[in-house]
Design an enzyme around this catalytic site. Structure first.
Site, PDB file in Angstrom:
ATOM      1  N   THR A   5       2.922  -0.522  -5.266  1.00 56.83           N
ATOM      2  CA  THR A   5       1.756  -0.650  -5.981  1.00 56.83           C
ATOM      3  C   THR A   5       1.937   0.621  -7.084  1.00 56.83           C
ATOM      4  O   THR A   5       2.017   1.921  -6.635  1.00 56.83           O
ATOM      5  CB  THR A   5       0.680  -0.210  -4.985  1.00 56.83           C
ATOM      6  OG1 THR A   5       0.545  -1.444  -4.011  1.00 56.83           O
ATOM      7  CG2 THR A   5      -0.573  -0.386  -5.534  1.00 56.83           C
ATOM      8  N   LYS A  11      -2.549   7.964  -3.819  1.00 54.46           N
ATOM      9  CA  LYS A  11      -2.210   7.583  -4.655  1.00 54.46           C
ATOM     10  C   LYS A  11      -2.798   6.147  -5.506  1.00 54.46           C
ATOM     11  O   LYS A  11      -2.922   6.343  -6.624  1.00 54.46           O
ATOM     12  CB  LYS A  11      -0.648   7.193  -4.351  1.00 54.46           C
ATOM     13  CG  LYS A  11       0.341   6.667  -5.441  1.00 54.46           C
ATOM     14  CD  LYS A  11       0.403   5.323  -5.422  1.00 54.46           C
ATOM     15  CE  LYS A  11       0.966   4.583  -3.942  1.00 54.46           C
ATOM     16  NZ  LYS A  11       1.184   3.209  -4.103  1.00 54.46           N
ATOM     17  N   LEU A  27       8.953   0.536  -3.091  1.00 53.87           N
ATOM     18  CA  LEU A  27       8.653   2.115  -3.056  1.00 53.87           C
ATOM     19  C   LEU A  27       7.116   2.559  -3.012  1.00 53.87           C
ATOM     20  O   LEU A  27       6.418   1.761  -3.297  1.00 53.87           O
ATOM     21  CB  LEU A  27       9.473   2.364  -4.382  1.00 53.87           C
ATOM     22  CG  LEU A  27      11.031   1.898  -4.322  1.00 53.87           C
ATOM     23  CD1 LEU A  27      11.789   2.387  -5.651  1.00 53.87           C
ATOM     24  CD2 LEU A  27      11.795   2.566  -3.265  1.00 53.87           C
ATOM     25  N   LYS A  62      -4.353  -5.525  -8.186  1.00 51.93           N
ATOM     26  CA  LYS A  62      -4.139  -4.905  -6.914  1.00 51.93           C
ATOM     27  C   LYS A  62      -4.862  -3.463  -6.863  1.00 51.93           C
ATOM     28  O   LYS A  62      -5.431  -3.226  -5.788  1.00 51.93           O
ATOM     29  CB  LYS A  62      -2.525  -4.620  -6.734  1.00 51.93           C
ATOM     30  CG  LYS A  62      -2.060  -3.763  -5.698  1.00 51.93           C
ATOM     31  CD  LYS A  62      -2.326  -4.241  -4.334  1.00 51.93           C
ATOM     32  CE  LYS A  62      -1.983  -3.261  -3.340  1.00 51.93           C
ATOM     33  NZ  LYS A  62      -2.681  -3.488  -1.978  1.00 51.93           N
TER      34      LYS A  62
HETATM   35  N1  LIG Z   1       1.576  -0.324   4.136  1.00 51.34           N
HETATM   36  C1  LIG Z   1       0.622  -1.007   3.682  1.00 51.34           C
HETATM   37  O1  LIG Z   1      -0.062  -1.520   4.367  1.00 51.34           O
HETATM   38  C2  LIG Z   1       0.990  -1.514   2.206  1.00 51.34           C
HETATM   39  C3  LIG Z   1       0.097  -2.751   1.854  1.00 51.34           C
HETATM   40  C4  LIG Z   1       0.399  -3.065   0.562  1.00 51.34           C
HETATM   41  C5  LIG Z   1       0.931  -2.662  -0.453  1.00 51.34           C
HETATM   42  N2  LIG Z   1       1.649  -1.467  -0.178  1.00 51.34           N
HETATM   43  C6  LIG Z   1       2.337  -0.459  -1.129  1.00 51.34           C
HETATM   44  O2  LIG Z   1       3.792  -0.980  -0.804  1.00 51.34           O
HETATM   45  C7  LIG Z   1       4.665   0.171  -1.296  1.00 51.34           C
HETATM   46  C8  LIG Z   1       5.337   0.498   0.168  1.00 51.34           C
HETATM   47  O3  LIG Z   1       4.481   0.810   1.202  1.00 51.34           O
HETATM   48  P1  LIG Z   1       4.986   1.197   2.555  1.00 51.34           P
HETATM   49  O4  LIG Z   1       3.918   1.425   3.527  1.00 51.34           O
HETATM   50  O5  LIG Z   1       6.235   0.732   2.957  1.00 51.34           O
HETATM   51  O6  LIG Z   1       5.291   2.986   2.207  1.00 51.34           O
HETATM   52  P2  LIG Z   1       6.222   3.879   3.174  1.00 51.34           P
HETATM   53  O7  LIG Z   1       6.481   3.466   4.638  1.00 51.34           O
HETATM   54  O8  LIG Z   1       5.819   5.155   2.774  1.00 51.34           O
HETATM   55  O9  LIG Z   1       7.643   3.649   2.355  1.00 51.34           O
HETATM   56  C9  LIG Z   1       7.723   4.348   1.148  1.00 51.34           C
HETATM   57  C10 LIG Z   1       9.285   3.881   0.499  1.00 51.34           C
HETATM   58  O10 LIG Z   1       9.498   4.535  -0.955  1.00 51.34           O
HETATM   59  C11 LIG Z   1      10.526   5.450  -0.692  1.00 51.34           C
HETATM   60  N3  LIG Z   1      10.514   6.485  -1.650  1.00 51.34           N
HETATM   61  C12 LIG Z   1       9.505   7.324  -1.703  1.00 51.34           C
HETATM   62  N4  LIG Z   1       9.911   8.084  -2.997  1.00 51.34           N
HETATM   63  C13 LIG Z   1      11.003   7.973  -3.056  1.00 51.34           C
HETATM   64  C14 LIG Z   1      11.829   8.392  -4.399  1.00 51.34           C
HETATM   65  N5  LIG Z   1      11.498   9.450  -5.131  1.00 51.34           N
HETATM   66  N6  LIG Z   1      13.021   7.785  -4.477  1.00 51.34           N
HETATM   67  C15 LIG Z   1      13.520   6.714  -3.737  1.00 51.34           C
HETATM   68  N7  LIG Z   1      12.581   6.199  -2.625  1.00 51.34           N
HETATM   69  C16 LIG Z   1      11.420   6.843  -2.690  1.00 51.34           C
HETATM   70  C17 LIG Z   1      10.932   6.075   0.646  1.00 51.34           C
HETATM   71  O11 LIG Z   1      12.051   6.189   0.871  1.00 51.34           O
HETATM   72  P3  LIG Z   1      12.125   7.296   2.127  1.00 51.34           P
HETATM   73  O12 LIG Z   1      12.233   6.550   3.491  1.00 51.34           O
HETATM   74  O13 LIG Z   1      13.272   7.887   1.717  1.00 51.34           O
HETATM   75  O14 LIG Z   1      11.148   8.410   2.315  1.00 51.34           O
HETATM   76  C18 LIG Z   1      10.310   4.568   1.381  1.00 51.34           C
HETATM   77  O15 LIG Z   1      11.322   3.530   1.535  1.00 51.34           O
HETATM   78  C19 LIG Z   1       3.601   1.066  -1.899  1.00 51.34           C
HETATM   79  O16 LIG Z   1       3.711   1.151  -3.048  1.00 51.34           O
HETATM   80  C20 LIG Z   1       2.268   0.805  -1.195  1.00 51.34           C
HETATM   81  O17 LIG Z   1       1.114   1.524  -1.661  1.00 51.34           O
HETATM   82  C21 LIG Z   1       1.621  -0.844   1.140  1.00 51.34           C
END
Ligand SMILES: NC(=O)c1ccc[n+]([C@@H]2O[C@H](COP(=O)([O-])OP(=O)(O)OC[C@H]3O[C@@H](n4cnc5c(N)ncnc54)[C@H](OP(=O)(O)O)[C@@H]3O)[C@@H](O)[C@H]2O)c1
Length: 288
Positions: free
Chosen positions: A91, A236, A64, A168
């Protein structure tokens, strides 16, 4: 294993796909519907609520946005999956990891923080780095899933709950400062009257090479729409770094201030490389 996977964003979908392909009994849920299609094609079941997703699960994976998103779903996880292991790949920083572990333990669940290093391409290839924080027996169960999206040589048991989230933050603090720093080098070059293309070319062969190998086309074109890691996620994480440290992380705070201004200027949702472009262009006549 019966696995519930909550959070089908950019990272969640490819990570959950590995779980489905490995033959586990997978149920997925996302706050906004319409994201589960590719996983259903792989045999997953889409749940309409957190409660129905986690019912009977051995492991609940969270992928999330950040701490507030986990806070929003955790009560239903705790109420609906007694005895389960919660593998939190979001994260969230160490303080939230401790908070969530306490909530899980109070409800008879177990908790491992398991943030990942790497982005969408390694998530798809199953070559992410994975940091694990928790009790040894819980970490061993978590590892069985983590190796599906992680490179087994880079799946690391860091220590107790929260230690993985701490590590992280160190990684992403560096990434955010790097992105802002490249922008400031470009701005310095501009102020000193240098040709921007030449500066970019030479910086690409400098200490900034790793970053610019990936992000130079975006910085050159000013088009940050091909997001892999969004600027709002980076803001964030910089905020989590600044608020988690006992001491004043002045450089990180400066990068966070830049990131907040870039978000206010409309770059939310764009790739975090927009931070570089925003810093580079800030102060330029006609820039926002
Ligand atoms: N992208 C990267 O390269 C990367 C790399 C390493 C780590 N991360 C970490 O991995 C995690 C996910 O990253 P991501 O890139 O997949 O992010 P993302 O595409 O922005 O997806 C975020 C997810 O969180 C959900 N969400 C947000 N607010 C919510 C709430 N209040 N209640 C329930 N669900 C909620 C969203 O649902 P909706 O679809 O409904 O908005 C979506 O499923 C984050 O913590 C990020 O920091 C990301």
């Amino acid at each position: 294993m019966r696995v519930a996977f909550l959070g089908l964003g950019r990272m969640g979908v490819p990570m959950a796909a590995h779980v489905a392909r490995a033959g586990h009994d997978l149920t997925v849920w996302n706050r906004s519907p319409g994201k589960a299609g590719p996983l259903v094609e792989l045999g997953a079941t889409e749940a309409r609520s957190v409660a129905s997703a986690v019912a009977g699960a051995d492991v609940v994976v969270l992928m999330l946005f950040g701490p507030d998103a986990v806070r929003a779903v955790l009560p239903d996880v705790v109420a609906g999956a007694p005895g389960a292991l919660v593998l939190d790949a979001s994260t969230i920083g160490p303080d939230a990891a401790h908070e969530f572990a306490r909530a899980c333990h109070a409800g008879g669940l177990r908790y491992v923080d398991a943030p990942v290093a790497g982005t969408v391409a390694p998530a798809t290839a199953g070559t992410l780095g994975v940091f694990l924080g928790g009790a040894p027996a819980d970490v061993e169960q978590a590892r069985a899933l983590a190796v599906l999206w992680g490179d087994p040589d880079r799946v690391v048991h860091v220590g107790g709950v929260g230690s993985a989230s701490a590590l992280k933050l160190c990684v992403n603090q560096g990434l955010g400062v790097l992105a802002a720093g490249v922008g400031e080098s470009l701005r310095l070059g501009r102020d000193l009257g240098l040709d921007r293309d030449l500066v970019l070319q030479v910086l690409s062969q400098s200490a900034y090479g790793w970053f610019l190998t990936q992000k130079r086309p975006m910085v050159e074109s000013g088009d940050y729409s091909a997001t892999t890691f969004s600027l709002d996620l980076m803001a964030k994480d910089l905020d989590l770094a600044v608020t988690s440290a006992d001491s004043d992380l002045e450089v990180t705070r400066a990068a966070l201030d830049h990131a907040k201004r870039a978000l206010a200027a409309g770059h939310s949702g764009e790739d975090y490389a927009a931070l570089t472009g925003h810093v580079a262009d800030e102060g330029e006549a006609g820039s926002c």
